[in-house]
Structure formats: structure tokens, C-alpha cells
Design a protein around this motif. Structure first.
Motif, short mmCIF file in Angstrom:
data_model
loop_
_atom_site.label_atom_id
_atom_site.label_comp_id
_atom_site.label_asym_id
_atom_site.label_seq_id
_atom_site.Cartn_x
_atom_site.Cartn_y
_atom_site.Cartn_z
N THR A 4 4.82 37.42 -45.62
CA THR A 4 4.39 36.50 -44.55
C THR A 4 5.60 36.00 -43.76
OG1 THR A 4 2.50 35.78 -45.87
CG2 THR A 4 3.19 34.34 -44.07
N ALA A 5 5.51 36.05 -42.45
CA ALA A 5 6.61 35.61 -41.60
C ALA A 5 6.88 34.12 -41.81
CB ALA A 5 6.28 35.88 -40.13
N TYR A 6 8.15 33.75 -41.72
CA TYR A 6 8.50 32.34 -41.90
C TYR A 6 7.83 31.47 -40.83
CZ TYR A 6 11.91 33.25 -45.56
OH TYR A 6 12.51 33.60 -46.75
N SER A 7 7.56 32.04 -39.66
CA SER A 7 6.88 31.27 -38.62
C SER A 7 5.47 30.91 -39.05
CB SER A 7 6.84 32.09 -37.32
OG SER A 7 6.16 33.32 -37.51
N ARG A 8 4.80 31.79 -39.80
CA ARG A 8 3.46 31.49 -40.28
C ARG A 8 3.51 30.47 -41.42
NH1 ARG A 8 -0.26 36.56 -41.35
NH2 ARG A 8 -1.70 34.80 -41.65
N ILE A 9 4.56 30.54 -42.25
CA ILE A 9 4.73 29.51 -43.29
C ILE A 9 4.94 28.15 -42.62
CG2 ILE A 9 6.23 28.72 -45.16
CD1 ILE A 9 6.73 31.64 -45.87
N LEU A 10 5.70 28.15 -41.53
CA LEU A 10 5.90 26.91 -40.78
C LEU A 10 4.57 26.40 -40.23
CD1 LEU A 10 7.62 24.76 -39.37
CD2 LEU A 10 8.07 26.43 -37.55
N ASP A 11 3.74 27.28 -39.69
CA ASP A 11 2.44 26.87 -39.16
C ASP A 11 1.58 26.23 -40.26
OD1 ASP A 11 3.09 27.83 -36.67
OD2 ASP A 11 2.07 29.75 -36.94
N ALA A 12 1.69 26.76 -41.48
CA ALA A 12 0.89 26.24 -42.59
C ALA A 12 1.40 24.90 -43.10
CB ALA A 12 0.87 27.25 -43.74
N THR A 13 2.55 24.46 -42.59
CA THR A 13 3.14 23.20 -43.02
C THR A 13 2.62 22.03 -42.20
OG1 THR A 13 5.13 24.47 -43.58
CG2 THR A 13 5.37 22.12 -43.60
N THR A 14 1.79 22.29 -41.22
CA THR A 14 1.26 21.24 -40.34
C THR A 14 0.52 20.17 -41.15
OG1 THR A 14 1.01 22.84 -38.56
CG2 THR A 14 -0.21 20.77 -38.36
N ALA A 15 0.81 18.92 -40.85
CA ALA A 15 0.18 17.81 -41.56
C ALA A 15 -1.22 17.55 -41.03
CB ALA A 15 1.03 16.55 -41.41
N GLY A 16 -1.94 16.68 -41.70
CA GLY A 16 -3.30 16.35 -41.29
C GLY A 16 -3.36 15.73 -39.91
N ASP A 17 -2.25 15.09 -39.46
CA ASP A 17 -2.24 14.48 -38.13
C ASP A 17 -1.80 15.46 -37.05
OD1 ASP A 17 0.43 14.79 -38.69
OD2 ASP A 17 0.93 12.66 -38.61
N GLY A 18 -1.61 16.74 -37.44
CA GLY A 18 -1.23 17.76 -36.47
C GLY A 18 0.26 17.90 -36.26
N SER A 19 1.07 17.05 -36.90
CA SER A 19 2.52 17.13 -36.73
C SER A 19 3.09 18.28 -37.53
CB SER A 19 3.18 15.82 -37.16
OG SER A 19 2.96 15.59 -38.54
N GLN A 20 4.17 18.83 -37.03
CA GLN A 20 4.79 19.99 -37.66
C GLN A 20 6.29 19.81 -37.64
OE1 GLN A 20 5.11 24.08 -35.72
NE2 GLN A 20 3.36 24.42 -37.04
N PRO A 21 6.99 20.17 -38.72
CA PRO A 21 8.44 20.04 -38.71
C PRO A 21 9.08 21.03 -37.75
CG PRO A 21 7.73 21.24 -40.66
CD PRO A 21 6.48 20.72 -39.98
N ALA A 22 10.27 20.72 -37.30
CA ALA A 22 11.00 21.63 -36.42
C ALA A 22 11.42 22.88 -37.19
CB ALA A 22 12.24 20.92 -35.86
N LYS A 23 11.52 23.99 -36.49
CA LYS A 23 11.94 25.24 -37.11
C LYS A 23 13.30 25.09 -37.77
CE LYS A 23 12.78 30.14 -36.12
NZ LYS A 23 12.78 31.18 -35.05
#
Length: 416
Positions: free
Chosen positions: A226-245
Motif C-alpha cells: 500500500t502506498a504511503y499516501s494511502r496510509i496517510l489518507d487512512a490516518t484522517t481523524a473523525g473531524d476530517g483533519s489529516q496530518p501533513a505528509k
């Protein structure tokens, strides 16, 4: 707790007879100190304030005459690494120094690489064959060297036993504990990484929950590319926030320095290169039990609809751990093979010191069919002069060789 013999014990004894300095690298709790202490005549524990303060005053003080010197958790005082290197340059005898480390030094430590002086040896959690649940009947080293020994043996272990082994962990101090305590210890292990180990590596974790979500997403990607970008997408919190790459890249780098991430690299042929090969790593945590805790899964969940989607990846993680331990003892490297368009993939390719290849598929199945070996047969067609054997690791009860030449071996029966 009695010491359990590890595959690396044999490696270490062989290498200490030749090398002046050997560094045992691996995650915390893997058993490095217990293994090294059995061979040490003098021990300096750098996670102990008194020992560290003495050597801070004089990093060369440990080099006293006689026997094997162990520098435990050397990364807490990187200056001793350079002291060992200088001692090796000055003619230290074989078996003089043992170093254990559960992290590479933080950036800016300024240590010399030790290349050509200090031999590094990776120590992983206990493989399935090291846990005493079954006596292996098939040697990976023999397969890799084209041994004509017959494939045979039986085991009474079933898929649920492998699920239990995954949950139990390969950390020696954790695996035999009662289930509730074991879960607590694994949770505490992951919490310590966030609260203490990463800050010691120079990473300030401002949002611990974000890191925990990223670890869970990485765990969910176990045994995949799985691409690291997709792992990043799966890290999204319940409020829709996502950490920076950049934040997650920092997580990845620092967790690798702690030996917590143990990805399998894409296999690159050492000779006669094959085109169209994907080089993305196959994701693995150091111990599949950590992935289970990050995902809040149990052996029972893997055997039910609750967690069945992770059963195959977790079994592959357990098999991969054992194969890497056995391959290292055989001086072999391990990668995975996947063509860019995904039409062919081999779970693991073990490459020996003379370029010989052992192709391995991992199947969470007791019954292996011809279809299960089609990618292995393709590999043999592509590299007929290099492939010495082909293997399917299964959850069955009988080891045997198929008419197409592929060996089928239950994981319980596969050893070094």
C-alpha cells in the motif's frame, strides 16, 4: 525466566570467533541483552546512570584487558561506538566487543559508521520455530542450497494455533504472560514509543493521537505494498483533519530508527536484471502482535467475521518473521517480487550468497492447489538457472512435494 535458544545464538558464536566487534540491533524487548550477557565477561549498561556517568567522563575506560566487553544500549552514549572503532583499528582480538542497541543514535550524534570495523547483526522477535511449539522437519537453508533431502513431517497445529501465536507476541518477556497482562504490556510498549522513545530520538510528538492513528493505518497495511499516501489518507481523524505528509515521513523515519518498522524491500536481482519490477516495500511491523494491538484485534477476532480480513496478512507477517530469521542465519537476503502491472507477484524471494533463489508463497490454507503455485512457476521460468527451489508455506498438517516440484510446508515445520 529460562533462556530460550535463538537462531541468532549460533550466528553470534560463529561471528565472535572471527570479528573483534559485533553490534546486535533490534527493537526493545527482543532479547538482545539476555543473549549478549551469556557471552560477556564485563558489562556496561548505558541505560544505568552510574555506568553512563563513568563512561561520559572517559569513553575509553571500558577497554580493560581480558574477555568480551558488552556495551548495552550503547546509543545512549554514542561516543563509546567510536571508542570501539578505535580499539578495533588498534588490533582488538576476535570476540572483544559486543554492543546492543534498540535505536540508531539521534541525528547529530556524530558517530563514525563503523564500516569495516563493527559487524551489525539484526535481532528480531522470536520466530515461530523458536517458540518450542513444534519441532521443524524442513530446513530453509537446505532448500536454499538445493538439498535433495525429502520433504516430510506432520504437525497437529491448525490455523487457530497460528492466530494464537500471533497474538502472543515474539517478545520473550511478554509471550508467556497471561492474556490480560500480555495485552497490557503490548499496549504499554506502543505507548512508550510515543511518550518516551520518539522524544529521545529527537521527535517531539505534539499530537500523540495522530501518531497512534498512523500506526494503526500502517498495521492495517501489513503484508501489502500500500502506498504511503494511502496510509496517510487512512490516518484522517473523525473531524476530517489529516496530518501533513512531512509529519508522517518523520514518523516513519524515527520508527525505523527504533527498529519498530521492518518493511520487506522489493527484490532486485543481483545479476541479469528483470524489468518491470515494482520496488515499493511490503509493510511489516517488527512483531505482528504489535499490529494486532494497534488494530485492537485478537486471535478470536481473526477467526471470525470481525477480523477475518486481517487473518491472511497477519499469518503472512508471522511467516515472514520466521523466514527472515532463518534466511539471515543462512547469509541470505529477503525481498518480495511484484511486477509493475501486478500480473505476477511472489510473496518472498530468498537470495543466497551465490545468487541462488528460493521463491516462497505464503497461503493461509491447509489445501494447496496448482493455482497457488502459478507465480512460483513463472519465477522458475524467468530464472531457470538461479531458482533452486520453490516453497508454499501453509497452515496444513503435512509437508510434501507436489508433482510440479513445489514444496508445501506447514509454517510449524519450517526451520533454519
Amino acid at each position: 525466566m529460562d533462556y530460550a535458544f535463538r537462531t541468532i545464538d549460533r550466528e553470534l558464536d560463529e561471528l565472535l570467533a572471527m570479528a573483534p566487534a559485533v553490534a546486535l540491533d533490534g527493537p526493545k524487548g527482543v532479547g538482545k541483552t539476555a543473549t549478549a550477557q551469556r557471552r560477556a565477561d564485563a558489562i556496561w549498561s548505558l541505560d544505568r546512570a552510574a555506568d553512563k556517568s563513568v563512561l561520559e567522563a572517559d569513553p575509553d575506560l571500558f577497554d580493560q584487558p581480558g574477555g568480551t566487553v558488552l556495551l548495552d544500549e550503547w546509543q545512549r552514549l554514542p561516543a563509546v561506538w567510536d571508542s570501539v572503532r578505535r580499539a578495533v583499528d588498534a588490533g582488538a582480538p576476535p570476540g572483544r566487543f559486543l554492543l546492543t542497541g534498540s535505536a540508531t543514535p539521534a541525528a547529530g550524534a556524530g558517530t563514525h559508521s563503523g564500516a569495516g570495523r563493527i559487524l551489525s547483526l539484526r535481532m528480531r522477535p522470536m520466530a515461530f520455530h523458536e517458540r518450542g511449539l513444534e519441532e521443524p522437519t524442513v530446513s530453509l537453508a537446505s532448500l536454499l542450497h538445493g538439498s535433495s533431502a525429502p520433504i516430510g513431517g506432520t504437525t497437529s497445529l491448525r490455523v487457530t494455533d497460528y492466530f494464537q501465536a500471533i497474538e502472543s507476541s515474539g517478545f520473550p518477556g511478554i509471550k508467556d504472560q497471561p492474556p490480560r497482562l500480555r495485552r497490557g504490556l503490548l499496549d504499554a510498549y506502543l505507548q512508550r514509543v510515543v511518550d518516551r522513545d520518539l522524544p529521545e530520538q529527537g521527535l517531539a510528538v505534539r499530537r500523540p493521537e495522530t501518531l497512534r492513528r498512523w500506526l494503526a493505518a500502517y498495521a492495517a497495511a501489513s503484508s501489502t505494498t500500500t502506498a504511503y499516501s494511502r496510509i496517510l489518507d487512512a490516518t484522517t481523524a473523525g473531524d476530517g483533519s489529516q496530518p501533513a505528509k512531512s509529519t508522517t515521513i518523520s514518523y516513519r523515519d524515527h520508527l525505523t530508527q527504533l527498529w519498530l518498522l521492518d518493511p520487506v524491500p522489493g527484490w532486485t536481482p543481483g545479476r541479469n536484471p528483470m524489468t518491470r519490477l515494482q520496488q515499493a516495500p511490503k509493510h511489516q511491523l517488527a512483531d505482528p502482535a504489535l499490529a494486532m494491538r494497534a488494530l485492537n484485534l485478537s486471535a478470536r477476532a481473526l477467526a471470525s467475521s470481525t477480523g477475518s480480513q486481517m487473518a491472511g496478512p497477519m499469518f503472512e507477517s508471522l511467516a515472514t518473521l520466521g523466514i527472515r530469521v532463518a534466511a539471515q542465519a543462512a547469509e541470505a537476503r529477503v525481498g518480495h517480487l511484484r511486477t509493475r502491472n501486478g500480473d505476477h507477484e511472489v510473496d518472498l524471494v530468498v537470495e543466497g550468497t551465490e545468487g541462488q533463489l528460493l521463491g516462497i508463497e505464503v497461503k493461509m490454507s491447509a489445501a494447496i492447489t496448482a493455482a497457488d503455485g502459478r507465480h512460483l512457476r513463472w519465477l522458475r521460468e524467468q530464472r531457470p538457472d538461479d531458482v533452486v527451489d520453490l516453497l508454499v508455506v501453509s497452515t496444513g498438517q503435512q509437508a510434501y512435494r507436489r508433482p510440479d516440484g513445489i514444496a508445501v510446508v506447514p509454517l510449524a515445520l519450517l526451520g533454519p
